[in-house]
Design a protein around this motif. Structure first.
Motif, short mmCIF file in Angstrom:
data_model
loop_
_atom_site.label_atom_id
_atom_site.label_comp_id
_atom_site.label_asym_id
_atom_site.label_seq_id
_atom_site.Cartn_x
_atom_site.Cartn_y
_atom_site.Cartn_z
N LYS A 73 0.86 -1.20 0.00
CA LYS A 73 0.00 0.00 0.00
C LYS A 73 0.88 1.24 0.00
O LYS A 73 1.67 1.44 0.93
N SER B 62 3.64 7.43 2.45
CA SER B 62 3.94 6.21 3.20
C SER B 62 3.91 4.98 2.30
O SER B 62 3.19 4.93 1.30
N ALA C 250 3.65 0.74 2.89
CA ALA C 250 3.43 -0.36 3.83
C ALA C 250 3.49 -1.68 3.07
O ALA C 250 2.91 -1.81 2.00
N GLN D 101 2.99 -3.54 7.44
CA GLN D 101 4.07 -2.88 8.19
C GLN D 101 4.47 -1.59 7.50
O GLN D 101 4.84 -1.58 6.33
N ASP D 102 4.41 -0.48 8.24
CA ASP D 102 4.82 0.81 7.71
C ASP D 102 6.34 0.83 7.62
O ASP D 102 7.04 0.74 8.64
N ASN E 44 8.24 3.31 6.56
CA ASN E 44 8.86 4.62 6.77
C ASN E 44 9.56 4.73 8.12
O ASN E 44 10.57 5.42 8.25
#
Length: 236
Positions: A9, A69, A71, A75-76, A78
């Motif tokens: 994403k 961002s 993901a 899990q992000d 950044n």
């Protein structure tokens, strides 16, 4: 029934580069948002210099966005430090480039196993030999595993690069102009192989390509133009 969460994403991803002589920043990606489902095959096309490789490098954690961002599997990315990012890159993402980047002094077998050397997953390391054997046979290189890259054709070297990319069982396979240096027949065969492995291995596939015939074979095609992504058609 709820829609499954996407594997990948991107939300409002922007990438700017400072220009020389204070002429202003160059915006290569402008608020790009993208959802990619698990197991999907996606092609990204666009003019030369449009930022396709930049986008792929950001997705693959080789570069970071100026803003926005990214993901992967919820899990992000950044907020991760360099060590954590390297672990994600090694374990969850496989790369195939136009240049195969095989180590010329190493055999096919050794090249394929290189990514497992830095893998913290003991179970994956223990099963690497068996997986390498299976994948090399799957791409018709089982008899060539002790050859060096200089003894292989261009198409064979790219197939080795594909196996190397898949050896750690990544969730995401990124291919940047994978057929760009191949003749037509080898390019067609590699494109078909990538799609078959996308299905067989359950790996999500994103291909950046100038080859429209390859792009049309993917499940979805997006065009990057004027720093924005837009759909231009579907694969068969």
């Amino acid at each position: 029934m709820p829609t499954p969460a996407p594997l990948l994403k991107l939300v409002n991803v922007t990438r700017r580069y400072d220009s020389p002589a204070n002429t202003g920043a160059l915006t290569v990606l402008d608020q790009v948002s993208l959802d990619v489902a698990r197991g999907e095959s996606l092609a990204i096309v666009g003019p030369s210099g449009s930022g396709k490789s930049t986008l792929l490098h950001i997705i693959g954690t080789l570069d970071r966005p100026t803003s926005g961002s990214v993901a992967l599997d919820g899990q992000d990315l950044n907020g991760l430090g360099e060590v954590q990012i390297a672990a994600v890159r090694n374990r969850q993402i496989g790369f195939v480039f136009q240049a195969h980047y095989l180590l010329p002094q190493c055999t096919v077998w050794e090249n394929v196993l290189v990514p497992t050397l830095a893998c913290a997953d003991a179970a994956l390391r223990d099963g690497a030999d068996e997986r390498a054997e299976r994948l090399l046979k799957r791409v018709d290189l089982g008899e060539r595993k002790f050859h060096r890259p200089g003894e292989l054709s261009g198409g064979e070297r790219q197939r080795v690069a594909v196996v190397r990319a898949l050896i750690t069982q990544p969730q995401l396979l990124l291919a940047d102009e994978p057929t760009g240096s191949l003749d037509h027949a080898s390019a067609q065969a590699l494109g078909q192989l990538l799609l078959e492995l996308n299905r067989e291995e359950g790996v999500t596939l994103i291909v950046v390509t100038h080859a429209r015939d390859l792009a049309r074979r993917m499940g979805r095609v997006l065009e990057l133009k004027d720093a924005r992504l837009a759909p231009i058609g579907n694969g068969p």
